[in-house]
Scaffold this motif. Structure first.
Motif, short mmCIF file in Angstrom:
data_model
loop_
_atom_site.label_atom_id
_atom_site.label_comp_id
_atom_site.label_asym_id
_atom_site.label_seq_id
_atom_site.Cartn_x
_atom_site.Cartn_y
_atom_site.Cartn_z
N VAL A 4 10.13 7.74 9.24
CA VAL A 4 8.94 8.54 8.97
C VAL A 4 8.37 8.19 7.59
N ALA A 5 9.23 8.08 6.60
CA ALA A 5 8.78 7.73 5.25
C ALA A 5 8.16 6.33 5.24
N TYR A 6 8.75 5.42 5.99
CA TYR A 6 8.22 4.06 6.05
C TYR A 6 6.81 4.08 6.67
N ARG A 7 6.64 4.79 7.76
CA ARG A 7 5.32 4.86 8.41
C ARG A 7 4.29 5.49 7.49
N GLU A 8 4.68 6.49 6.73
CA GLU A 8 3.76 7.12 5.78
C GLU A 8 3.37 6.14 4.67
N ALA A 9 4.35 5.42 4.14
CA ALA A 9 4.07 4.44 3.09
C ALA A 9 3.17 3.33 3.63
N LEU A 10 3.42 2.88 4.84
CA LEU A 10 2.59 1.85 5.46
C LEU A 10 1.17 2.35 5.66
N SER A 11 1.03 3.58 6.08
CA SER A 11 -0.30 4.17 6.27
C SER A 11 -1.07 4.22 4.95
N GLU A 12 -0.39 4.60 3.88
CA GLU A 12 -1.03 4.63 2.55
C GLU A 12 -1.44 3.22 2.12
N MET A 13 -0.57 2.26 2.37
CA MET A 13 -0.86 0.89 1.98
C MET A 13 -2.09 0.38 2.72
N LEU A 14 -2.23 0.70 3.99
CA LEU A 14 -3.35 0.23 4.78
C LEU A 14 -4.67 0.89 4.38
N ARG A 15 -4.59 2.04 3.72
CA ARG A 15 -5.81 2.72 3.26
C ARG A 15 -6.19 2.34 1.84
N ALA A 16 -5.33 1.63 1.14
CA ALA A 16 -5.59 1.26 -0.26
C ALA A 16 -6.73 0.26 -0.35
N ARG A 43 -5.10 -6.57 2.76
CA ARG A 43 -5.79 -5.92 1.65
C ARG A 43 -5.80 -6.89 0.48
N PRO A 44 -6.77 -6.78 -0.43
CA PRO A 44 -6.75 -7.62 -1.63
C PRO A 44 -5.47 -7.38 -2.43
N ILE A 45 -4.91 -8.46 -2.95
CA ILE A 45 -3.66 -8.39 -3.71
C ILE A 45 -3.88 -8.96 -5.11
N LEU A 46 -3.46 -8.21 -6.10
CA LEU A 46 -3.43 -8.67 -7.49
C LEU A 46 -1.96 -8.84 -7.84
N ALA A 47 -1.58 -10.05 -8.25
CA ALA A 47 -0.18 -10.34 -8.55
C ALA A 47 0.02 -10.49 -10.05
N LEU A 48 0.78 -9.60 -10.64
CA LEU A 48 1.15 -9.71 -12.04
C LEU A 48 2.59 -10.19 -12.07
N THR A 49 2.72 -11.50 -12.17
CA THR A 49 4.02 -12.15 -12.06
C THR A 49 3.92 -13.52 -12.71
N ASP A 50 5.04 -14.14 -12.95
CA ASP A 50 5.07 -15.49 -13.52
C ASP A 50 4.49 -16.45 -12.48
N PRO A 51 3.40 -17.14 -12.79
CA PRO A 51 2.81 -18.07 -11.82
C PRO A 51 3.77 -19.17 -11.38
N ALA A 52 4.78 -19.48 -12.19
CA ALA A 52 5.74 -20.53 -11.84
C ALA A 52 6.93 -20.01 -11.05
N GLY A 53 7.07 -18.69 -10.93
CA GLY A 53 8.18 -18.11 -10.19
C GLY A 53 7.93 -18.12 -8.69
N ASP A 54 8.96 -17.74 -7.92
CA ASP A 54 8.85 -17.76 -6.47
C ASP A 54 7.75 -16.84 -5.95
N THR A 55 7.56 -15.69 -6.58
CA THR A 55 6.50 -14.78 -6.14
C THR A 55 5.13 -15.39 -6.40
N GLY A 56 4.94 -15.98 -7.56
CA GLY A 56 3.67 -16.64 -7.86
C GLY A 56 3.40 -17.80 -6.92
N LEU A 57 4.43 -18.61 -6.65
CA LEU A 57 4.27 -19.74 -5.72
C LEU A 57 3.97 -19.26 -4.31
N THR A 58 4.63 -18.20 -3.88
CA THR A 58 4.40 -17.65 -2.55
C THR A 58 2.97 -17.13 -2.44
#
Length: 123
Positions: A4-16, A43-58
């Motif tokens: 239930v908590a997951y579905r609620e969080a997903l619903s919030e994310m989809l409305r952001a 949804r539009p994503i803003l990534a505040l992360t090291d551009p050379a790290g795995d998250t930045g590369l992904t």
């Protein structure tokens, strides 16, 4: 997280209006699972992360260029200004990335890996 908590969080994310991923450079060898959920949310994503790290590369591999190092106030301000001026410029994952991050896409990848392993074991 309970279903239930997951579905609620997903619903919030989809409305952001937009989604934010934060990851310090001391975690460069990790990609947070929520990033893939963000891709699927379309949804539009803003990534505040090291551009050379795995998250930045992904993110870059997904077509997202709105990336700034978490420890650079100047880079964050510049990225945020561009983000506010044009929220969908460099912030949306490609359709192929979204498909690959889907349950169907991940299941297809797993099936390919299992096929490869069984083919190797037979040979």
């Amino acid at each position: 997280m309970p279903p239930v908590a997951y579905r609620e969080a997903l619903s919030e994310m989809l409305r952001a209006d937009a989604l934010l991923v934060l990851q310090a450079s001391n975690c460069n060898a990790q990609v947070p699972a929520k990033l893939y959920e963000y891709f699927r949310a379309r949804r539009p994503i803003l990534a505040l992360t090291d551009p050379a790290g795995d998250t930045g590369l992904t993110c870059r591999d997904a077509g997202i260029t709105a990336i700034a190092p978490l420890d650079s106030a100047q880079a964050i301000a510049q990225c945020l200004a561009q983000f506010v001026a044009s929220p969908t410029q460099g912030t949306l994952a490609t359709d192929s990335t979204i498909e690959a991050a889907s349950r169907r896409g991940r299941t297809r990848d797993l099936a390919r890996m299992l096929d490869d392993v069984t083919a190797t074991a037979r040979a």
